[in-house]
Design a protein around this motif. Sequence first.
Motif, mmCIF file in Angstrom:
data_model
loop_
_atom_site.group_PDB
_atom_site.id
_atom_site.type_symbol
_atom_site.label_atom_id
_atom_site.label_comp_id
_atom_site.label_asym_id
_atom_site.label_seq_id
_atom_site.Cartn_x
_atom_site.Cartn_y
_atom_site.Cartn_z
ATOM 1 N N TYR A 218 0.842 -1.268 -0.108
ATOM 2 C CA TYR A 218 0.147 -0.006 -0.166
ATOM 3 C C TYR A 218 0.779 1.245 0.038
ATOM 4 O O TYR A 218 0.418 2.232 0.231
ATOM 5 C CB TYR A 218 -0.933 -0.133 1.279
ATOM 6 N N ASP A 219 2.225 1.244 -0.363
ATOM 7 C CA ASP A 219 3.046 2.185 -0.238
ATOM 8 C C ASP A 219 3.029 2.545 -1.730
ATOM 9 O O ASP A 219 4.290 2.097 -2.544
ATOM 10 C CB ASP A 219 4.274 2.006 0.361
ATOM 11 N N VAL A 220 2.042 3.366 -2.275
ATOM 12 C CA VAL A 220 2.301 3.402 -3.895
ATOM 13 C C VAL A 220 2.436 5.090 -4.269
ATOM 14 O O VAL A 220 1.886 5.549 -5.371
ATOM 15 C CB VAL A 220 1.092 3.123 -4.264
ATOM 16 N N GLN A 221 3.212 5.718 -3.369
ATOM 17 C CA GLN A 221 3.424 7.176 -3.666
ATOM 18 C C GLN A 221 4.092 7.251 -4.910
ATOM 19 O O GLN A 221 4.993 6.506 -5.495
ATOM 20 C CB GLN A 221 4.492 7.734 -2.640
ATOM 21 N N GLY A 222 3.672 8.285 -5.766
ATOM 22 C CA GLY A 222 4.018 8.438 -7.167
ATOM 23 C C GLY A 222 3.134 7.906 -8.244
ATOM 24 O O GLY A 222 3.156 7.875 -9.261
ATOM 25 N N TYR A 223 2.289 6.904 -7.677
ATOM 26 C CA TYR A 223 1.264 6.272 -8.707
ATOM 27 C C TYR A 223 -0.114 6.401 -7.973
ATOM 28 O O TYR A 223 -0.961 5.854 -8.745
ATOM 29 C CB TYR A 223 1.652 4.585 -8.504
ATOM 30 N N ARG A 224 -0.224 7.152 -6.980
ATOM 31 C CA ARG A 224 -1.594 6.977 -6.507
ATOM 32 C C ARG A 224 -2.875 7.467 -7.376
ATOM 33 O O ARG A 224 -3.940 6.959 -7.393
ATOM 34 C CB ARG A 224 -1.678 7.919 -4.989
ATOM 35 N N GLU A 225 -2.686 8.711 -7.979
ATOM 36 C CA GLU A 225 -3.364 9.297 -8.849
ATOM 37 C C GLU A 225 -3.965 8.272 -10.150
ATOM 38 O O GLU A 225 -5.247 8.172 -10.188
ATOM 39 C CB GLU A 225 -3.068 10.710 -9.396
ATOM 40 N N LEU A 226 -2.950 7.784 -10.368
ATOM 41 C CA LEU A 226 -3.246 6.931 -11.853
ATOM 42 C C LEU A 226 -4.078 5.451 -11.234
ATOM 43 O O LEU A 226 -4.711 5.088 -11.955
ATOM 44 C CB LEU A 226 -1.905 6.700 -12.266
ATOM 45 N N ILE A 227 -3.663 5.045 -10.071
ATOM 46 C CA ILE A 227 -4.229 3.750 -9.476
ATOM 47 C C ILE A 227 -5.464 3.969 -9.194
ATOM 48 O O ILE A 227 -6.506 3.479 -9.455
ATOM 49 C CB ILE A 227 -3.500 3.421 -8.280
ATOM 50 N N CYS A 228 -5.960 5.531 -8.633
ATOM 51 C CA CYS A 228 -7.238 5.695 -8.253
ATOM 52 C C CYS A 228 -7.837 5.812 -9.609
ATOM 53 O O CYS A 228 -9.217 5.456 -9.642
ATOM 54 C CB CYS A 228 -7.415 6.912 -7.563
ATOM 55 N N PHE A 229 -7.315 6.490 -10.553
ATOM 56 C CA PHE A 229 -8.045 6.646 -11.817
ATOM 57 C C PHE A 229 -8.249 5.318 -12.646
ATOM 58 O O PHE A 229 -9.452 5.130 -12.969
ATOM 59 C CB PHE A 229 -6.968 7.416 -12.878
ATOM 60 N N LEU A 230 -7.368 4.446 -12.647
ATOM 61 C CA LEU A 230 -7.799 3.043 -13.444
ATOM 62 C C LEU A 230 -8.874 2.483 -12.555
ATOM 63 O O LEU A 230 -9.780 1.688 -13.146
ATOM 64 C CB LEU A 230 -6.331 2.342 -13.471
ATOM 65 N N TYR A 231 -8.631 2.349 -11.201
ATOM 66 C CA TYR A 231 -9.720 1.768 -10.307
ATOM 67 C C TYR A 231 -11.212 2.278 -10.324
ATOM 68 O O TYR A 231 -11.905 1.615 -10.583
ATOM 69 C CB TYR A 231 -9.136 1.694 -8.866
ATOM 70 N N ARG A 232 -11.207 3.464 -10.304
ATOM 71 C CA ARG A 232 -12.522 4.068 -10.710
ATOM 72 C C ARG A 232 -13.053 3.865 -12.106
ATOM 73 O O ARG A 232 -14.370 3.385 -12.353
ATOM 74 C CB ARG A 232 -12.498 5.747 -10.568
ATOM 75 N N TYR A 233 -12.325 3.874 -12.947
ATOM 76 C CA TYR A 233 -12.662 3.508 -14.564
ATOM 77 C C TYR A 233 -13.006 1.908 -14.440
ATOM 78 O O TYR A 233 -14.177 1.633 -14.738
ATOM 79 C CB TYR A 233 -11.850 3.601 -15.327
ATOM 80 N N TRP A 234 -12.311 1.153 -14.110
ATOM 81 C CA TRP A 234 -12.715 -0.226 -14.188
ATOM 82 C C TRP A 234 -13.799 -0.707 -13.254
ATOM 83 O O TRP A 234 -14.682 -1.581 -13.572
ATOM 84 C CB TRP A 234 -11.532 -1.196 -13.810
ATOM 85 N N SER A 235 -13.952 0.040 -11.948
ATOM 86 C CA SER A 235 -15.166 -0.055 -11.073
ATOM 87 C C SER A 235 -16.341 0.459 -11.856
ATOM 88 O O SER A 235 -17.441 -0.392 -11.668
ATOM 89 C CB SER A 235 -14.770 0.651 -9.926
ATOM 90 N N CYS A 236 -16.320 1.367 -12.488
ATOM 91 C CA CYS A 236 -17.596 1.872 -13.389
ATOM 92 C C CYS A 236 -17.940 0.691 -14.480
ATOM 93 O O CYS A 236 -19.158 0.206 -14.654
ATOM 94 C CB CYS A 236 -17.314 3.212 -13.846
ATOM 95 N N CYS A 237 -16.937 0.226 -14.920
ATOM 96 C CA CYS A 237 -17.165 -0.534 -15.871
ATOM 97 C C CYS A 237 -17.810 -1.921 -15.156
ATOM 98 O O CYS A 237 -18.691 -2.784 -15.935
ATOM 99 C CB CYS A 237 -15.975 -1.238 -16.588
ATOM 100 N N VAL A 238 -17.339 -2.327 -14.308
ATOM 101 C CA VAL A 238 -18.031 -3.791 -13.531
ATOM 102 C C VAL A 238 -19.288 -3.324 -12.723
ATOM 103 O O VAL A 238 -20.031 -4.283 -12.696
ATOM 104 C CB VAL A 238 -16.734 -4.080 -12.442
ATOM 105 N N LEU A 239 -18.902 -2.337 -11.952
ATOM 106 C CA LEU A 239 -20.660 -1.951 -11.272
ATOM 107 C C LEU A 239 -21.538 -1.453 -11.857
ATOM 108 O O LEU A 239 -22.766 -1.539 -11.446
ATOM 109 C CB LEU A 239 -19.723 -0.967 -9.892
#
Length: 424
Positions: free
Chosen positions: A242-263
């Motif tokens: 869970y130490d993803v500094q430097g990638y946090r925004e991108l991870i949240c972006f991809l997570y939100r997009y794929w969550s929309c696709c799934v949910l």
Amino acid sequence: MENIDCLKEAQYHAWFHHHDADGWITIAKKTKNGFRQYHYHPTELAHKLTKWIGEDVYFSQNTFYKPFRRLENIRQLRALYVDIDSHLFNFEPDWVLGKLDLEFFKTVLPEPNLIIFSGRGIVLIWFIEPVPHQALPLWQSIQNYFVEQLKELGGDTKAIDAARVFRIAGSVNSKNGEVVSAQYRHDYRYRLRDIQQEYLPELTPSPKKKGRKPKILQLHNIYRLHHSRLQDLIKLVELRNYDVQGYRELICFLYRYWSCCVLQDTAEALRHTLELNQEFVKPLPENEVVRATRSAEKAWEAKSDKKANEIARSKGYPGAGYNLRNSKIIDWLGITREEQEHLATIIDGVEKRRRNTEYQRTKRRKHGIQKREDYIKQQHDKTDDKLFKVKELLEQGLKQNEIAQILELSKGRISQLVKELKKV
């Protein structure tokens, strides 16, 4: 209904649904500040309900392996369901239920185990034999099919994700003061594969058939890809502790997009994204997560927009939304070769070849095929045995064509063996 009766109704409903469950069950209560949620094990659920019963109380239909109500945490899929908002069409719940009994149950759909009268509509619940999260793509395909059959009656297409909560019997719907009740029909648990074979046979088309895949099968495969990528993203976060500094925004972006696709539910997708962000070693401010990932939601909405898809295809894209290559995701997130070994779909060509080689090797072992050294030794042993037999028959005065018939070998092979004997 008195409070004691409401509590008993809620406890029985929870027991009927989850008495043999494994994992965490979510209890949620709607407040002015959103949902207030807690998570309990099945053995403590009945006791804890004493603190919750009242207005707008909900509970999860499936269970989670850790106390976070998110899709990637599903431990057991235990039920299928359709929320019918009959009030949107001015249908009375009793009329809807009568129509379902006459025209849908046991023909278009199996008969549900229980029916929740939620105060303004009804929720149909089908119990299934518990399956792990790996069965989610099939589960979701059946969910999609069920709600599609009931859209004309008010079936809610946004209330079909595996992390969904519904009102519990004995609670009160604050919108009209109605007490939620449940009708219990049977306790048989269906098997997902049985439902698939009886109601959705197009999920397993004959391999002999060619041409365009059925729409349901296409949706099934697309859902499976998006879900697998979502799981990979969470696995990557776990691998990095869970130490993803430097990638946090991108991870949240991809997570939100794929969550929309799934949910298929933008509000739930955002809630899940904000919750994931809070698990990071150094979370981003909430307003920054919302701002940085807003375009993910817009891209998902464009996927269902006919004009947006036409424009995207005119530019050479497969369609609207984000159609990301694995190589791009790997580059963006700096995914190492070692990390790829733990992922399911976000992998490059090298990792694919490694897995295929390992698969073929395992397959050979399974079918009793030896290592290369053992195979070569065995072939030498077979040749030595044939040489001995040919030598023995030659000494008996037999000709090469006669030896070939006896040993069931070609004349050319016998000639090769004779030459080998002359070298010895």
